[in-house]
Design an enzyme around this catalytic site. Structure first.
Site, PDB file in Angstrom:
ATOM      1  N   TYR A   1      -0.425   1.282 -28.097  1.00  0.00           N
ATOM      2  CA  TYR A   1      -0.201   0.838 -26.721  1.00  0.00           C
ATOM      3  C   TYR A   1      -0.995  -0.425 -26.399  1.00  0.00           C
ATOM      4  CZ  TYR A   1       1.138   5.764 -26.537  1.00  0.00           C
ATOM      5  OH  TYR A   1       1.687   6.995 -26.799  1.00  0.00           O
TER       6      TYR A   1
ATOM      7  N   HIS B   1       4.523   5.516 -20.965  1.00  0.00           N
ATOM      8  CA  HIS B   1       4.330   6.664 -21.844  1.00  0.00           C
ATOM      9  C   HIS B   1       3.297   7.596 -21.235  1.00  0.00           C
ATOM     10  CE1 HIS B   1       6.176   4.554 -25.334  1.00  0.00           C
ATOM     11  NE2 HIS B   1       5.689   3.485 -24.740  1.00  0.00           N
TER      12      HIS B   1
ATOM     13  N   HIS C   1       9.662   5.958 -21.615  1.00  0.00           N
ATOM     14  CA  HIS C   1       9.943   6.143 -23.032  1.00  0.00           C
ATOM     15  C   HIS C   1      11.193   7.003 -23.233  1.00  0.00           C
ATOM     16  CE1 HIS C   1       8.149   7.354 -27.213  1.00  0.00           C
ATOM     17  NE2 HIS C   1       9.165   6.538 -27.335  1.00  0.00           N
TER      18      HIS C   1
END
Length: 166
Positions: A71, A10, A139
């Protein structure tokens, strides 16, 4: 240990001038979220009818209302890798795939520093060794409305697998 199928990359989608880390992102993820459909504030699994009912949060703070940062790892602009959630804890970074993935976030929006990319190689190799059979993905591969981490993850991963699985 939970089964990990994906290591999902990400980005924080922040300007390169913003040097943020796990604490700032944790605040964004955990501060209360306004839910217009229910006309309530959502914070750590509960709905509140007034923002004033939620103690200890700056009055202007808005976030997602989650229990923690989404995360597992955050890579700062200087290449420092900061710990978010523990690997054993399910993340909140890729809807429908959190239970079988690890989330790694690069701070920035596509123009990453050489130190960040080196740190990403190191953490990726480490995770690929730890979770044999896991696949590195962006992602954007799971959510077509996303573009993060804003580079071709397949191209990035191409040379990592040989080194990581020996």
């Amino acid at each position: 240990m939970r089964e990990i199928e994906f290591i999902i990359l990400h980005c924080s989608d922040t300007p390169s001038t913003m040097d943020i880390g796990v604490e700032e992102i944790r605040n964004w993820h955990t501060w209360p979220a306004w839910k217009p459909k229910t006309n309530t504030w959502y914070y750590k699994g509960k709905h509140y009818s007034s923002r004033k009912e939620i103690p200890g949060i700056p009055p202007t703070a808005r976030g997602n209302g989650w229990n923690d940062v989404g995360y597992h790892y955050i890579i700062r602009r200087d290449g420092t890798v900061e710990r978010g959630r523990e690997d054993a804890v399910i993340g909140a970074h890729c809807g429908g795939h959190n239970s079988k993935s690890i989330g790694v976030c690069l701070v920035g929006r596509g123009h990453y520093t050489p130190a960040q990319m080196e740190a990403l190689k190191t953490i990726s190799k480490s995770l690929l060794r730890k979770y044999r059979g896991a696949i590195l993905r962006g992602h954007y591969e799971f959510d077509k409305s996303k573009s993060c981490p804003m580079f071709d993850v397949l191209d990035f991963a191409y040379n990592l697998y040989d080194d990581a699985v020996v």
